[in-house]
Each structure stands twice: as C-alpha cells, then as structure tokens.
Design an enzyme around this catalytic site. Structure first.
Site, PDB file in Angstrom:
ATOM      1  N   GLU A 128      -1.640  -2.862  -7.758  1.00  0.00           N
ATOM      2  CA  GLU A 128      -2.887  -2.934  -7.341  1.00  0.00           C
ATOM      3  C   GLU A 128      -3.246  -1.554  -6.726  1.00  0.00           C
ATOM      4  O   GLU A 128      -2.420  -0.776  -6.621  1.00  0.00           O
ATOM      5  CB  GLU A 128      -2.811  -3.889  -6.270  1.00  0.00           C
ATOM      6  CG  GLU A 128      -1.980  -3.828  -5.141  1.00  0.00           C
ATOM      7  CD  GLU A 128      -2.417  -3.076  -3.955  1.00  0.00           C
ATOM      8  OE1 GLU A 128      -3.607  -3.322  -3.628  1.00  0.00           O
ATOM      9  OE2 GLU A 128      -1.561  -2.210  -3.289  1.00  0.00           O
ATOM     10  N   HIS A 165      -4.647  -5.151  -1.488  1.00  0.00           N
ATOM     11  CA  HIS A 165      -5.576  -5.029  -0.351  1.00  0.00           C
ATOM     12  C   HIS A 165      -6.999  -6.104  -0.751  1.00  0.00           C
ATOM     13  O   HIS A 165      -7.979  -5.651  -1.252  1.00  0.00           O
ATOM     14  CB  HIS A 165      -6.562  -3.655  -0.583  1.00  0.00           C
ATOM     15  CG  HIS A 165      -5.449  -2.668  -0.329  1.00  0.00           C
ATOM     16  ND1 HIS A 165      -4.379  -2.194  -0.998  1.00  0.00           N
ATOM     17  CD2 HIS A 165      -5.122  -1.805   0.643  1.00  0.00           C
ATOM     18  CE1 HIS A 165      -3.536  -1.358  -0.620  1.00  0.00           C
ATOM     19  NE2 HIS A 165      -4.434  -0.768   0.661  1.00  0.00           N
ATOM     20  N   SER A 204       0.963  -1.385  -0.044  1.00  0.00           N
ATOM     21  CA  SER A 204       0.148  -0.214   0.048  1.00  0.00           C
ATOM     22  C   SER A 204       0.885   1.310   0.061  1.00  0.00           C
ATOM     23  O   SER A 204       1.745   1.464  -0.830  1.00  0.00           O
ATOM     24  CB  SER A 204      -0.970  -0.014   1.298  1.00  0.00           C
ATOM     25  OG  SER A 204      -1.898   0.962   0.895  1.00  0.00           O
TER      26      SER A 204
END
Length: 309
Positions: free
Chosen positions: A214, A279, A116
C-alpha cells in the site's frame, strides 16, 4: 521464507511504550490515542521525543540519535511489554542503523505496531531479529483516533489473537487475479520497500511470500516505477500472492489500478485489491512474519497461527 518469532500477547495492566521513529505527533491527537490505550487497561508511557524536539529538520520528531535512543530505551526496558508507534511520516530509515541490535535481541521479543514509514523498522526487525510484527494503526494517526473498528481490530489482535485467525477484506475489495496461495506475510509501504533495495535491511528475495503493499501520495507512474524496481531487482520472483491495501492521494484509482494490473498481473499469482489496510478510513491489523493462506476469490486471509502467542 520462514515464519518469524511471535511475541507474547498483551494483558490488562501491561505497560506499553509510545515512540515516534519518524515525525512528531500533535499533542491533542496523542491525548486521544493514550486515552484509548488506558480504556483497554494498558499503562502507556510516552517516550521523550514523541511530541517533537528541535532537530533542524521540521519533518523529524527529533534528531536521528534521539529517536533511536527512544526506541532502544523503550525496547530494552523490562517493564515495557510492547512498543507502539505514534505516527509515521519520514525518518525511520535514517535512524535504523543507530540502534544497538545486539541489545534489542537480548531484550527479547515484544509486539511492535506501526505502518507507513514504520515499514523500514518492520523490515529491520524481521531481517535482523527474526521477529514478527504488526502492520497496524498508530495511536496518533487519524485512523486510530477516529475509527472504532480500526481500534477494536488492533485491540483484539493484541489481547485475543486466537480470535482473529481469518481476516476478511473490507467492503469494496475486488479480486484482481483469482486463486489461493500460502506463504509468510511480508510487506507494507511500497515506497519504503523500494527504498530499501540495496540497503542492509533490503530483501534479496520474496520467494514463497504473501506480499502486502500500500502507499499514500504516490501517482500511478511512480507506483509503476517502484514496482518495476522490485521486479528488476528480482524481489518478486516466486512471490506466492499479493494483498493490495489503500492508495490514498495517489490520483484516480482506475489509473492506479491499471498500473497495478500491468506490473503484477504477469506474476500469475492471486491478487486482491483494496483489502483494507494502510492509509484508509478503516484499517485492518496485519501480522507480518506469520504464515497464512490468501483466498483471492473469497477475499480472505487465514492465519495458520495467531499473530501473537
């Protein structure tokens, strides 16, 4: 695109540091993650600002200086064998230039784990230190505390990396564009990669790379915009292949898929979607900076070397 330096694997009894380069982690979730590390035979030490401190900005675990100091102190401590992130959120980009990179290089390579917002640090470690890192679950994240397979994937990678040479996409993965491609695996969170363009840690080329992408909470038109930015900046020129992970909270997936196909399809390279990282409820650990082969038809990623030495 050259392979990067791989750190050494972990062994039972190793001391590992937990840091929060972005947001703070709830104490109860941290406790679950720490218990898992102890069950693995590790000795975790929590850096001072992981649970949060007054910073003036509630979305940061502490001031930029304090978060950078936590990471640097952990990395430069010779008794610490690895540095694990507690969570993502926002803020890693704010503190990356406050690190003493000469001191980090002198301390030598160590496994570094996160995803992330931590993508900003993965890129900095790769470009400033030539260091391979692990795009993997953070110990205070729900996917780590709630999913056994996710924990075991990371554990095996850290302790027995030679046994994780073939990563198979999770059920539900699909071939977006067929074929095989070889290259060094790079990438992470799309929004962080796009935000890095033009910064000291922004790449100027991904030629020959396998690109993992992502994100979370980005609508399809914003995903389109960020991919378009990478295309216009020339970063996707010559990319060898693409692995797409999860797109949680990004709206109807068919709309996301249409944007991904529209922007990535013309590259003419193998692409696998919903591979199973980022995620998502179950998340694989990806070794960034390691050479690998992507088989989009079989939906596998075969590492040419173990993630760690």
């Amino acid at each position: 695109m050259r392979p990067l330096t791989r750190p050494s694997r972990l062994r039972p009894g190793d001391r590992v540091a937990v840091v929060a380069p972005s947001g703070a982690v709830p104490e109860e979730r941290l406790a679950v993650g720490l218990a898992a590390l102890r069950d693995w035979g590790l000795d975790p030490v929590v850096m001072p600002h992981v649970l949060g401190a007054r910073s003036g900005l509630r979305y940061l675990a502490a001031t930029d200086e304090a978060r950078a100091r936590d990471l640097q102190d952990a990395w430069c401590d010779p008794s610490v064998a690895a540095v694990l992130c507690a969570r993502g959120g926002y803020g890693a980009q704010r503190m990356v230039d406050l690190l003493d990179w000469d001191a980090l290089r002198a301390a030598g390579p160590k496994p570094f784990v996160g995803y992330s917002d931590i993508t900003a640090l993965h890129e900095a470690f790769a470009l400033r230190m030539g260091l391979a890192t692990l795009h993997g679950p953070m110990i205070g994240a729900a996917v780590f505390t709630q999913d056994e397979r996710t924990r075991q994937e990371l554990r095996t990678t850290l302790f027995q990396p030679e046994s994780v040479r073939v990563l198979t996409a999770l059920p539900g993965a699909r071939t977006l564009a067929p074929g095989r491609a070889r290259g060094v695996l790079v990438g992470g969170c799309l929004s962080l990669l796009a935000a890095g363009v033009g910064t000291p840690d922004g790449r100027t080329s991904l030629r020959g790379a396998l690109l993992a992408l992502e994100d979370v909470g980005e609508q399809s038109h914003r995903i389109d915009r960020m991919l378009t930015q990478l295309l216009r900046a020339g970063l996707l020129d010559g990319v060898a292949g693409v692995l797409l992970g999860s797109w949680a909270e990004c709206g109807p997936y068919e709309q996301v898929r249409a944007a991904l196909r529209d922007r990535l399809g013309p590259l003419g390279v193998p692409v696998v979607e919903e591979f199973g990282f980022g995620h998502c409820p179950v998340s694989l650990t990806l070794p960034l900076g390691v050479p690998a082969e992507l088989d989009a038809d079989a939906r596998t990623l075969t590492l040419e070397a173990p993630a760690l030495r």
